[in-house]
Design an enzyme around this catalytic site. Structure first.
Site, PDB file in Angstrom:
ATOM      1  N   LYS A  40     115.801 -35.976  68.589  1.00 57.02           N
ATOM      2  CA  LYS A  40     115.695 -36.653  67.407  1.00 57.02           C
ATOM      3  C   LYS A  40     115.407 -35.088  67.309  1.00 57.02           C
ATOM      4  O   LYS A  40     114.908 -34.186  67.596  1.00 57.02           O
ATOM      5  CB  LYS A  40     114.171 -37.030  66.664  1.00 57.02           C
ATOM      6  CG  LYS A  40     113.948 -37.484  65.571  1.00 57.02           C
ATOM      7  CD  LYS A  40     113.001 -36.951  64.549  1.00 57.02           C
ATOM      8  CE  LYS A  40     112.323 -35.342  63.976  1.00 57.02           C
ATOM      9  NZ  LYS A  40     113.347 -34.516  63.746  1.00 57.02           N
ATOM     10  N   GLU A  74     106.887 -27.520  73.821  1.00 58.41           N
ATOM     11  CA  GLU A  74     106.799 -25.870  74.060  1.00 58.41           C
ATOM     12  C   GLU A  74     107.282 -25.311  72.481  1.00 58.41           C
ATOM     13  O   GLU A  74     107.629 -26.387  71.803  1.00 58.41           O
ATOM     14  CB  GLU A  74     108.474 -25.576  74.638  1.00 58.41           C
ATOM     15  CG  GLU A  74     108.502 -24.672  75.344  1.00 58.41           C
ATOM     16  CD  GLU A  74     109.783 -23.356  74.023  1.00 58.41           C
ATOM     17  OE1 GLU A  74     108.637 -22.846  73.092  1.00 58.41           O
ATOM     18  OE2 GLU A  74     110.818 -23.514  74.001  1.00 58.41           O
ATOM     19  N   GLU A  84     102.732 -16.198  63.902  1.00 56.97           N
ATOM     20  CA  GLU A  84     104.131 -16.506  64.484  1.00 56.97           C
ATOM     21  C   GLU A  84     104.789 -16.688  63.080  1.00 56.97           C
ATOM     22  O   GLU A  84     104.404 -16.934  62.039  1.00 56.97           O
ATOM     23  CB  GLU A  84     104.602 -17.455  65.286  1.00 56.97           C
ATOM     24  CG  GLU A  84     105.772 -17.397  65.991  1.00 56.97           C
ATOM     25  CD  GLU A  84     106.216 -18.879  66.818  1.00 56.97           C
ATOM     26  OE1 GLU A  84     105.758 -19.882  66.195  1.00 56.97           O
ATOM     27  OE2 GLU A  84     106.911 -18.684  67.819  1.00 56.97           O
TER      28      GLU A  84
HETATM   29  O1  TXE Z   1     108.143 -27.237  62.772  1.00 60.87           O
HETATM   30  P1  TXE Z   1     108.231 -28.464  63.489  1.00 60.87           P
HETATM   31  P2  TXE Z   1     108.533 -26.438  61.749  1.00 60.87           P
HETATM   32  C1  TXE Z   1     107.438 -22.428  65.077  1.00 60.87           C
HETATM   33  C2  TXE Z   1     107.637 -21.386  63.506  1.00 60.87           C
HETATM   34  C3  TXE Z   1     108.420 -22.658  63.264  1.00 60.87           C
HETATM   35  C4  TXE Z   1     106.502 -23.163  62.450  1.00 60.87           C
HETATM   36  C5  TXE Z   1     107.116 -24.604  61.778  1.00 60.87           C
HETATM   37  O2  TXE Z   1     106.256 -20.659  64.074  1.00 60.87           O
HETATM   38  O3  TXE Z   1     107.881 -20.993  61.495  1.00 60.87           O
HETATM   39  O4  TXE Z   1     106.566 -23.676  63.866  1.00 60.87           O
HETATM   40  O5  TXE Z   1     108.362 -25.461  62.031  1.00 60.87           O
HETATM   41  C6  TXE Z   1     109.588 -32.730  64.425  1.00 60.87           C
HETATM   42  N1  TXE Z   1     106.414 -36.505  65.086  1.00 60.87           N
HETATM   43  N2  TXE Z   1     108.292 -23.190  66.024  1.00 60.87           N
HETATM   44  O6  TXE Z   1     107.887 -26.858  60.946  1.00 60.87           O
HETATM   45  O7  TXE Z   1     107.880 -29.385  62.246  1.00 60.87           O
HETATM   46  C7  TXE Z   1     110.583 -32.322  63.281  1.00 60.87           C
HETATM   47  O8  TXE Z   1     111.251 -33.300  62.664  1.00 60.87           O
HETATM   48  C8  TXE Z   1     107.016 -35.920  65.859  1.00 60.87           C
HETATM   49  C9  TXE Z   1     108.626 -22.528  67.020  1.00 60.87           C
HETATM   50  O9  TXE Z   1     109.700 -27.176  61.168  1.00 60.87           O
HETATM   51  O10 TXE Z   1     107.755 -28.539  64.113  1.00 60.87           O
HETATM   52  C10 TXE Z   1     111.633 -31.194  63.987  1.00 60.87           C
HETATM   53  O11 TXE Z   1     113.014 -32.078  64.771  1.00 60.87           O
HETATM   54  N3  TXE Z   1     108.469 -35.008  65.671  1.00 60.87           N
HETATM   55  C11 TXE Z   1     109.726 -23.603  68.151  1.00 60.87           C
HETATM   56  C12 TXE Z   1     111.046 -30.892  65.139  1.00 60.87           C
HETATM   57  O12 TXE Z   1     109.419 -31.683  65.361  1.00 60.87           O
HETATM   58  C13 TXE Z   1     107.454 -34.684  64.365  1.00 60.87           C
HETATM   59  C14 TXE Z   1     111.029 -24.106  66.712  1.00 60.87           C
HETATM   60  C15 TXE Z   1     110.847 -29.651  65.331  1.00 60.87           C
HETATM   61  O13 TXE Z   1     109.888 -28.865  63.888  1.00 60.87           O
HETATM   62  C16 TXE Z   1     107.035 -34.612  63.592  1.00 60.87           C
HETATM   63  C17 TXE Z   1     110.305 -24.410  65.548  1.00 60.87           C
HETATM   64  C18 TXE Z   1     105.696 -35.546  64.591  1.00 60.87           C
HETATM   65  N4  TXE Z   1     104.562 -35.610  63.140  1.00 60.87           N
HETATM   66  C19 TXE Z   1     108.898 -23.910  64.817  1.00 60.87           C
HETATM   67  N5  TXE Z   1     106.780 -33.500  62.730  1.00 60.87           N
HETATM   68  C20 TXE Z   1     109.517 -23.372  69.247  1.00 60.87           C
HETATM   69  N6  TXE Z   1     108.887 -23.679  70.414  1.00 60.87           N
HETATM   70  O14 TXE Z   1     110.732 -22.704  69.198  1.00 60.87           O
HETATM   71  C21 TXE Z   1     107.571 -32.769  63.015  1.00 60.87           C
HETATM   72  N7  TXE Z   1     108.271 -33.457  63.907  1.00 60.87           N
END
Ligand code: TXE
Length: 497
Positions: free
Chosen positions: A186, A260, A391
């Site tokens: 996904k 991660e 972050e």
């Molecule tokens: O991430 P999400 P967001 C950090 C970065 C950013 C913050 C929020 O600081 O500002 O996280 O980003 C899926 N069950 N990173 O809100 O929501 C979502 O659809 C299953 C660090 O965009 O965590 C997407 O595919 N899946 C980082 C994925 O999770 C779920 C990279 C990441 O989105 C879900 C990105 C749920 N309940 C953001 N909720 C890194 N480690 O590199 C969301 N998703």
């Protein structure tokens, strides 16, 4: 496919799930527009997979897993599949890179020169890794031979973020299928384009059902996937709060999960460092990938005797960075991935100033369509300020001064995160003490961001749980089975004689 007249022609009108070897196609339901961050135009539409469609994808992956032709495939045959996927990625590099740029805003020249190559390398790397894994045999007990075999775990849920979809998702898919699992990927609902094409390309090579794709919001499609009773393991990259939710789901269902998450990594620059190299490294580690990367060296700690000079040179260079059209090869920083995320980044200018920080450079959106932010740096009075603790995930550096090595290590450790760290010094003793003293999953000394795939990668504290890498991925994506056989005459106790 030869390049179309306009790069935008590469974007499909609709992105649907890809299940059992084919795109699902138009079926109605909830749609999400996909934007080009370079000017905000809608370039495609995503058709969200609901719980029923997720169930179809998981069932397809289960069928593929249950087929011994896949699960028990000879290592050479699996290697040849992985090598062919790597070649296909390279053959379609321009299309994949363009889709990534149109969707995530990363500069296309960088995607072509780095992420696409990395995506291909991920498959090649695991092709090689699976043929080199030693096993365990125990023979200290002279009467019995005990050996350990490894088996694929089953159906993996792979959840990817939006900041670097190709590089991050390809690592997950490559490691999952290399060890004989099947998967449902996904992507982030913001960036489905490059991964939809990647999954299609992979499916020209793998049996149907081995790699499936579902698209949609995290709380809908992502949650349906991680909650699905027939998922055997979950690999996730994303934000820390989502990571916690995933771990809760995994805990409830007793499934292994690797998460991660974010970072706020310290970049420690000593007065005895090669200053020019440290400066290049500091700029790379905060501004590459438009500043949106978990590995960013976003807290730059500089020794006080060189502080003013180093910061002055950093600002001078930051002001010359070419921000603009990510399809233009001359551009160094492209747009932020979404309007919402740009506002999140810019809100930290006010946060910083309200806590007494001074703005050194940047701090504004560019006056043009698209979600552009100037390369930004602030001087923070203290490492406990929010700009040093939270972050921001953008081209936004926070500078803090330190007195000596102990002070630098203490500050680096004063963080909820612990993904990576950077240290610049010509003194071996200092390099070793810092690399061992900072609590983090990885330290780079005198270099930024060299990803050695053979070594473990992953975070501590709120930066995650679990590791990627040759041995670490094998441990996650396989289950160990111990078998014991007598190799001498062993007498058994006799019941009921
Ligand atoms: O991430 P999400 P967001 C950090 C970065 C950013 C913050 C929020 O600081 O500002 O996280 O980003 C899926 N069950 N990173 O809100 O929501 C979502 O659809 C299953 C660090 O965009 O965590 C997407 O595919 N899946 C980082 C994925 O999770 C779920 C990279 C990441 O989105 C879900 C990105 C749920 N309940 C953001 N909720 C890194 N480690 O590199 C969301 N998703």
């Amino acid at each position: 496919m030869s390049a179309p007249a306009s790069p935008f022609d590469w974007a499909p009108k609709l992105v649907s799930s890809f299940i059992d070897g084919a795109f699902v196609g138009e079926v109605g339901g909830y749609r999400i527009p996909t934007f080009y961050p370079g000017d905000g135009r809608i370039i495609s539409e995503l058709q969200e997979a609901d719980a029923l469609e997720v169930d179809r994808a998981v069932r397809s992956a289960r069928r593929a897993f249950n087929d011994p032709a896949w699960r028990d495939m000879a290592v050479e045959a699996r290697q040849s599949i992985l090598y062919r996927i790597a070649e296909t990625i390279e053959a379609n590099a321009l299309e994949l890179a363009t889709l990534e740029t149109l969707n995530a805003g990363i500069v296309r020249r960088d995607v072509l020169g780095r992420q696409v190559l990395r995506a291909a390398y991920n498959f090649r790397f695991f092709a090689e890794a699976i043929s080199q894994q030693p096993g365990q045999v125990w023979q200290q007990n002279k009467d019995y031979l005990t050996f350990v075999t490894r088996h694929p775990v089953g159906v993996a849920a792979l959840i990817a973020p939006w900041n670097s979809p190709l590089a991050l998702a390809s690592m997950k898919v490559a490691s999952a299928i290399a060890f004989g699992n099947t998967c449902v990927l996904k992507p982030s609902e913001q960036t489905p384009l490059s991964l939809a094409r990647l999954v299609e390309l992979i499916n020209d090579i793998t049996p149907p059902g081995v790699v499936n794709l579902v698209n949609g919001r995290g709380g809908v499609t992502g949650a349906a996937l991680t909650e699905h009773p027939d998922i055997d393991l979950i690999a996730f990259t994303g934000g820390t709060e989502t990571g916690r939710q995933i771990m809760q789901t995994a805990g409830r269902r007793l499934k292994p999960a690797a998460v991660e998450l974010g970072g706020k990594s310290a970049n420690i620059i000593f007065a005895d460092a090669d200053q020019e190299r440290a400066l290049d490294g500091a700029l790379i580690s905060i501004f590459s990938n438009n500043g949106q990367q978990c590995l960013a060296g976003s807290r730059i700690l500089v020794e006080d005797s060189i502080f003013d000079d180093f910061v002055g040179r950093f600002v001078e260079r930051a002001q010359k960075i070419r921000v603009g059209d990510p399809l233009d090869d001359a551009t160094e920083i492209g747009p932020i991935a979404s309007a919402r995320h740009r506002e999140h980044i810019l809100s930290y200018v006010g946060v910083a100033q309200s806590q007494g920080a001074s703005l050194l450079t940047g701090g504004h959106a560019l006056d043009r369509p698209g979600y552009f932010v100037e390369p930004t740096a602030v001087l923070a009075p203290s490492n406990s300020d929010r700009v040093c603790q939270e972050e921001i995930f953008g081209p936004f550096a926070a500078f803090v001064k330190f007195r000596d090595m102990e002070d630098a290590i203490r500050m680096a450790n004063e963080s909820q995160f612990g993904l990576v760290g950077y240290c610049w010094t010509q003194n071996l003793d200092k390099a070793l003490r810092v690399s061992q003293g900072v609590r983090t999953g990885l330290m780079w000394v005198n270099t930024p961001m060299v990803r050695e795939l053979r070594a473990p990668f992953g975070g501590v504290k709120d930066s995650g749980l679990g590791r990627d890498g040759a041995a670490a991925s094998m441990a996650f994506f396989t289950e160990e089975k111990t078998t014991t056989i007598p190799i001498a005459d062993t007498t058994l106790r006799k019941f009921g004689v």
